[in-house]
Design a protein around this motif. Structure first.
Motif, short mmCIF file in Angstrom:
data_model
loop_
_atom_site.label_atom_id
_atom_site.label_comp_id
_atom_site.label_asym_id
_atom_site.label_seq_id
_atom_site.Cartn_x
_atom_site.Cartn_y
_atom_site.Cartn_z
N VAL A 109 1.46 -1.49 -0.08
CA VAL A 109 0.18 0.08 0.24
C VAL A 109 0.38 1.09 0.31
CG1 VAL A 109 -1.89 1.22 0.85
CG2 VAL A 109 -1.77 -1.27 1.05
N VAL A 110 0.85 2.35 -0.54
CA VAL A 110 1.04 3.25 -1.34
C VAL A 110 -0.10 4.64 0.20
CG1 VAL A 110 2.09 5.75 -2.06
CG2 VAL A 110 2.60 3.21 -2.93
N THR A 111 -1.22 4.74 -0.53
CA THR A 111 -2.07 5.77 0.07
C THR A 111 -3.35 4.57 -0.07
OG1 THR A 111 -0.82 7.30 -0.81
CG2 THR A 111 -2.91 8.29 -0.22
N GLN A 112 -4.05 4.63 1.37
CA GLN A 112 -5.57 4.91 1.77
C GLN A 112 -5.74 6.48 1.56
OE1 GLN A 112 -6.26 3.57 5.06
NE2 GLN A 112 -5.88 1.08 4.54
N HIS A 113 -7.18 6.36 0.40
CA HIS A 113 -8.24 7.45 0.56
C HIS A 113 -9.64 7.19 1.28
CE1 HIS A 113 -4.93 8.41 -2.41
NE2 HIS A 113 -4.87 6.96 -3.09
N THR A 114 -10.32 7.89 1.08
CA THR A 114 -11.71 8.21 1.57
C THR A 114 -12.34 7.58 0.38
OG1 THR A 114 -11.66 10.27 2.10
CG2 THR A 114 -10.92 9.03 4.18
N ARG A 115 -11.60 8.19 -0.49
CA ARG A 115 -13.28 8.51 -1.92
C ARG A 115 -12.55 7.90 -2.75
NH1 ARG A 115 -13.08 13.40 -2.93
NH2 ARG A 115 -14.80 13.14 -4.49
N GLU A 116 -12.59 6.64 -3.65
CA GLU A 116 -12.73 6.54 -5.08
C GLU A 116 -12.19 7.28 -5.88
OE1 GLU A 116 -15.41 4.21 -7.88
OE2 GLU A 116 -15.36 4.07 -7.06
N GLU A 117 -12.79 8.27 -6.09
CA GLU A 117 -12.66 9.56 -6.91
C GLU A 117 -11.45 9.52 -6.98
OE1 GLU A 117 -15.14 9.35 -5.17
OE2 GLU A 117 -16.88 9.04 -6.77
N SER A 118 -11.15 10.62 -5.33
CA SER A 118 -8.91 11.05 -4.94
C SER A 118 -8.26 8.73 -5.30
CB SER A 118 -8.96 11.04 -3.98
OG SER A 118 -9.75 10.17 -2.52
N ALA A 119 -8.49 8.28 -4.99
CA ALA A 119 -8.17 7.27 -5.19
C ALA A 119 -7.33 6.66 -6.78
CB ALA A 119 -8.63 6.24 -5.27
N CYS A 120 -8.43 7.14 -7.84
CA CYS A 120 -8.15 7.07 -8.53
C CYS A 120 -7.35 8.15 -9.73
CB CYS A 120 -9.69 7.05 -9.66
SG CYS A 120 -10.57 5.48 -9.94
N THR A 121 -7.27 9.06 -9.28
CA THR A 121 -6.74 10.53 -9.04
C THR A 121 -5.13 10.33 -8.95
OG1 THR A 121 -8.82 12.00 -9.12
CG2 THR A 121 -6.67 12.73 -9.15
N HIS A 122 -4.69 9.71 -7.41
CA HIS A 122 -3.45 8.53 -7.72
C HIS A 122 -3.18 8.67 -8.28
CE1 HIS A 122 -0.62 7.57 -4.05
NE2 HIS A 122 -0.05 8.19 -4.41
N LEU A 123 -4.24 7.14 -8.68
CA LEU A 123 -2.83 6.10 -9.70
C LEU A 123 -3.07 6.68 -10.95
CD1 LEU A 123 -2.95 3.05 -10.27
CD2 LEU A 123 -4.88 2.57 -10.84
N LEU A 124 -3.68 7.59 -11.29
CA LEU A 124 -3.17 8.30 -12.47
C LEU A 124 -2.42 8.45 -12.52
CD1 LEU A 124 -4.15 9.07 -15.88
CD2 LEU A 124 -5.58 11.04 -14.60
N ARG A 125 -1.39 9.39 -11.32
CA ARG A 125 -0.91 10.51 -11.08
C ARG A 125 0.55 9.23 -11.40
NH1 ARG A 125 -1.91 12.74 -6.84
NH2 ARG A 125 -3.47 14.13 -7.56
N LEU A 126 0.84 8.73 -10.50
CA LEU A 126 1.46 7.36 -10.43
C LEU A 126 2.04 6.51 -12.07
CD1 LEU A 126 -0.04 5.61 -7.40
CD2 LEU A 126 2.09 7.15 -7.18
N LEU A 127 0.66 6.34 -12.63
CA LEU A 127 1.29 5.91 -13.70
C LEU A 127 1.69 7.05 -15.28
CD1 LEU A 127 -1.71 3.52 -13.87
CD2 LEU A 127 0.97 3.10 -14.11
N THR A 128 0.95 8.63 -14.88
CA THR A 128 1.47 9.41 -16.23
C THR A 128 1.98 10.29 -15.94
OG1 THR A 128 -0.53 10.23 -16.07
CG2 THR A 128 -0.86 8.33 -16.74
#
Length: 91
Positions: free
Chosen positions: A60-79
Motif C-alpha cells: 500500500v502506498v496511500t489509503q483514500h476515503t473516496r474512490e475518486e481521489s484514489a483514481c486520481t492518485h493512480l492516474l498520477r502514479l502512472l502518467t
C-alpha cells in the motif's frame, strides 16, 4: 473520476494493460510480475488504496476515503499527472 473512467483514460493515453490493476474494472489474469493498483482496502473498511504489487506482495502506498481521489492518485502514479486529457470527448 470513477474506476471505469480511469480505465478509459489510461487506455486512451496508451498505458499498457499489464502496468495497472483496477479492482472490478481491469484485473489482468494471470497477474503480471509487478504493477500499480487501485482496490478497496483490505484493512480499513470503506477506504480505497493505491499501491504497488511486486513479486506477490501488495504494498500500500496511500489509503483514500473516496474512490475518486484514489483514481486520481493512480492516474498520477502512472502518467505523472492527475488530469485526464482534454478534448476528444474523453471524460
Amino acid at each position: 473520476m470513477d474506476r471505469g473512467t480511469l480505465h478509459t483514460v489510461l487506455r486512451t493515453l496508451g498505458v499498457r494493460d499489464g502496468h495497472y490493476y483496477i479492482e472490478g474494472v481491469h484485473e489482468p489474469s494471470p497477474l503480471p510480475t509487478d504493477f500499480l493498483y487501485l482496490r478497496r482496502s483490505r484493512t480499513a473498511p470503506g477506504m480505497w488504496e493505491t499501491g504497488a504489487y511486486e513479486r506477490g506482495v501488495w504494498e500500500v502506498v496511500t489509503q483514500h476515503t473516496r474512490e475518486e481521489s484514489a483514481c486520481t492518485h493512480l492516474l498520477r502514479l502512472l502518467t505523472g499527472t492527475g488530469n485526464p486529457p482534454s478534448g476528444g470527448g474523453t471524460p
